[in-house]
Motif scaffolding. Sequence first.
Motif, PDB file in Angstrom:
ATOM      1  N   SER A 102       0.651  -1.148  -0.507  1.00 49.65           N
ATOM      2  CA  SER A 102      -0.059  -0.107   0.338  1.00 49.65           C
ATOM      3  C   SER A 102       0.917   1.318   0.185  1.00 49.65           C
ATOM      4  CB  SER A 102      -1.199   0.005   1.420  1.00 49.65           C
ATOM      5  OG  SER A 102      -1.680  -1.022   1.157  1.00 49.65           O
ATOM      6  N   LEU A 103       1.752   1.409   0.671  1.00 47.52           N
ATOM      7  CA  LEU A 103       2.694   2.165   0.944  1.00 47.52           C
ATOM      8  C   LEU A 103       3.679   2.725  -0.516  1.00 47.52           C
ATOM      9  CD1 LEU A 103       3.957   4.532   2.950  1.00 47.52           C
ATOM     10  CD2 LEU A 103       5.513   2.703   3.251  1.00 47.52           C
ATOM     11  N   ALA A 104       4.077   1.901  -0.749  1.00 48.68           N
ATOM     12  CA  ALA A 104       4.663   1.902  -1.908  1.00 48.68           C
ATOM     13  C   ALA A 104       4.196   2.324  -3.274  1.00 48.68           C
ATOM     14  CB  ALA A 104       5.168   0.379  -2.080  1.00 48.68           C
ATOM     15  N   VAL A 105       2.780   1.406  -3.344  1.00 49.38           N
ATOM     16  CA  VAL A 105       2.289   1.831  -4.608  1.00 49.38           C
ATOM     17  C   VAL A 105       1.491   3.255  -3.821  1.00 49.38           C
ATOM     18  CG1 VAL A 105       0.103   1.471  -6.150  1.00 49.38           C
ATOM     19  CG2 VAL A 105       1.538  -0.055  -4.742  1.00 49.38           C
ATOM     20  N   ALA A 106       1.359   3.849  -3.647  1.00 44.40           N
ATOM     21  CA  ALA A 106       1.018   5.556  -2.544  1.00 44.40           C
ATOM     22  C   ALA A 106       2.097   6.034  -2.891  1.00 44.40           C
ATOM     23  CB  ALA A 106       0.689   5.580  -1.267  1.00 44.40           C
ATOM     24  N   ILE A 107       3.098   6.025  -2.555  1.00 45.21           N
ATOM     25  CA  ILE A 107       4.522   6.881  -2.289  1.00 45.21           C
ATOM     26  C   ILE A 107       4.875   6.979  -4.453  1.00 45.21           C
ATOM     27  CG2 ILE A 107       7.040   6.501  -3.048  1.00 45.21           C
ATOM     28  CD1 ILE A 107       6.573   5.537  -0.203  1.00 45.21           C
ATOM     29  N   ILE A 108       4.643   6.015  -5.254  1.00 50.42           N
ATOM     30  CA  ILE A 108       4.767   5.826  -7.020  1.00 50.42           C
ATOM     31  C   ILE A 108       3.640   6.569  -7.043  1.00 50.42           C
ATOM     32  CG2 ILE A 108       4.761   4.495  -8.827  1.00 50.42           C
ATOM     33  CD1 ILE A 108       5.782   2.010  -6.878  1.00 50.42           C
ATOM     34  N   VAL A 154      -5.684   2.307 -10.361  1.00 46.02           N
ATOM     35  CA  VAL A 154      -6.165   1.408 -10.158  1.00 46.02           C
ATOM     36  C   VAL A 154      -5.806   0.316  -9.425  1.00 46.02           C
ATOM     37  CG1 VAL A 154      -7.324  -0.637 -11.461  1.00 46.02           C
ATOM     38  CG2 VAL A 154      -7.357   1.762 -12.009  1.00 46.02           C
ATOM     39  N   MET A 155      -4.772  -0.001  -9.215  1.00 50.42           N
ATOM     40  CA  MET A 155      -3.846  -1.401  -8.476  1.00 50.42           C
ATOM     41  C   MET A 155      -3.589  -0.820  -6.696  1.00 50.42           C
ATOM     42  SD  MET A 155       0.214  -0.784 -10.781  1.00 50.42           S
ATOM     43  CE  MET A 155       0.703  -0.955  -9.276  1.00 50.42           C
ATOM     44  N   LEU A 156      -3.623   0.452  -7.173  1.00 46.88           N
ATOM     45  CA  LEU A 156      -4.041   1.117  -5.414  1.00 46.88           C
ATOM     46  C   LEU A 156      -5.488   0.619  -4.658  1.00 46.88           C
ATOM     47  CD1 LEU A 156      -2.738   2.391  -3.030  1.00 46.88           C
ATOM     48  CD2 LEU A 156      -2.807   4.274  -3.616  1.00 46.88           C
ATOM     49  N   LEU A 157      -6.560   1.120  -5.791  1.00 48.11           N
ATOM     50  CA  LEU A 157      -7.921   0.740  -5.468  1.00 48.11           C
ATOM     51  C   LEU A 157      -8.164  -0.621  -5.298  1.00 48.11           C
ATOM     52  CD1 LEU A 157      -9.193   4.109  -7.691  1.00 48.11           C
ATOM     53  CD2 LEU A 157      -9.597   3.705  -4.719  1.00 48.11           C
ATOM     54  N   VAL A 158      -7.058  -1.211  -6.184  1.00 49.21           N
ATOM     55  CA  VAL A 158      -8.320  -2.467  -5.629  1.00 49.21           C
ATOM     56  C   VAL A 158      -7.430  -4.092  -4.472  1.00 49.21           C
ATOM     57  CG1 VAL A 158      -7.290  -5.093  -7.119  1.00 49.21           C
ATOM     58  CG2 VAL A 158      -8.317  -3.145  -8.559  1.00 49.21           C
ATOM     59  N   VAL A 210      -6.010  -1.920  -1.895  1.00 47.28           N
ATOM     60  CA  VAL A 210      -6.610  -1.473  -0.105  1.00 47.28           C
ATOM     61  C   VAL A 210      -8.463  -2.313  -0.202  1.00 47.28           C
ATOM     62  CG1 VAL A 210      -7.783   0.306   0.927  1.00 47.28           C
ATOM     63  CG2 VAL A 210      -5.471   0.596  -0.796  1.00 47.28           C
ATOM     64  N   ASN A 211      -9.074  -2.145  -1.243  1.00 50.57           N
ATOM     65  CA  ASN A 211     -10.246  -2.402  -1.120  1.00 50.57           C
ATOM     66  C   ASN A 211     -10.239  -3.933  -0.861  1.00 50.57           C
ATOM     67  OD1 ASN A 211     -12.598  -0.526  -0.779  1.00 50.57           O
ATOM     68  ND2 ASN A 211     -10.672   0.171  -2.884  1.00 50.57           N
ATOM     69  N   ARG A 257      -7.354  -6.808   5.782  1.00 51.28           N
ATOM     70  CA  ARG A 257      -6.260  -7.418   6.615  1.00 51.28           C
ATOM     71  C   ARG A 257      -6.958  -9.127   7.265  1.00 51.28           C
ATOM     72  NH1 ARG A 257      -5.592  -4.317  13.055  1.00 51.28           N
ATOM     73  NH2 ARG A 257      -4.427  -3.088  11.099  1.00 51.28           N
ATOM     74  N   ARG A 258      -8.039  -9.092   6.730  1.00 51.44           N
ATOM     75  CA  ARG A 258      -8.127 -10.456   7.045  1.00 51.44           C
ATOM     76  C   ARG A 258      -8.209 -11.870   6.133  1.00 51.44           C
ATOM     77  NH1 ARG A 258     -15.374 -11.499   5.899  1.00 51.44           N
ATOM     78  NH2 ARG A 258     -14.847 -13.642   6.472  1.00 51.44           N
ATOM     79  N   VAL A 259      -8.061 -11.124   4.470  1.00 49.45           N
ATOM     80  CA  VAL A 259      -7.243 -11.569   3.779  1.00 49.45           C
ATOM     81  C   VAL A 259      -5.894 -11.971   4.400  1.00 49.45           C
ATOM     82  CG1 VAL A 259      -6.473 -11.825   1.204  1.00 49.45           C
ATOM     83  CG2 VAL A 259      -8.614 -11.091   2.166  1.00 49.45           C
TER      84      VAL A 259
END
Length: 268
Positions: free
Chosen positions: A97-103, A215-219, A221-222, A226-228
């Motif tokens: 999550s952090l990496a894709v958000a930074i990118i 789209v990568m980030l949205l998929v 995060v959603n 944590r359950r998965v």
Amino acid sequence: MSTPETSAERDPSVLERLRILFAASRGFWLVNQINFGDGIAYFGFLALMTLFMEHDVGLSTAWSTRAISFFSGAVTITMALGGGWVSDRLGVRRALSLAVAIILVGRIFFVGSPLLGGELIIHGLAWTSLFVMAAGEGILQPALYAGVKEYTDKRTATLAYAFLYSIKNVGIAVGAWVSPQAREWWAARGGISTAEDPAAGISGAFWFFIVITAVMLLVHVNFFTRRVEERDRVDLGEVEAPTPGLTFGQKLRNLPILDSRFLFFIFI
């Protein structure tokens, strides 16, 4: 009486391993959706960065080439200096999550830099964006490998790493096919053809890759919740505790970037 061959556990065949892998946890395939999307976007960006830096940002040809060499080198150095530590600290899910958000932030500011006024601001923002993107990629790549390790078992690990490379390569091929289409469409909006101007439409391809990143980030995060993570993560057993009491100098000497064999295999 059972023979050693019948009593010992039989290794699954390649087909059985494939069936197990395709029925693998959701976590494994969610890791690979980022792997696939990054194959499209990262290499799509990389192929056009030099032209963009020269024609849109305004650097000379020599400095444009140096800028992209700086970027690709910074990715490797970031990986070596602590990209893997982020996955160890945060876990694969949050590290991705952090990496894709930074990118994503880096790519947006990189493409938007020519729109922001004076030459000094444009150049400074473009260079800063390169560093930001490199930092994100330096976190992302170790997290992808850690993700494959955590969401497969000994029966499927070898095939899973092969799929990691294959899926990345499919992403690269998709990006190489789509990029010219996006460039031509973007250039046509201004009445220009890429056949007439080889640098035309680059921003259009970049914005397409930015959408892919979003789209990568949205998929992620959603769907990678944590359950998965808790349900699908393979039990890695007891992790050895870090050695206590190391000084800063000792920690620095333990960095992979200072290991001669590591440097040889990375930079060859």
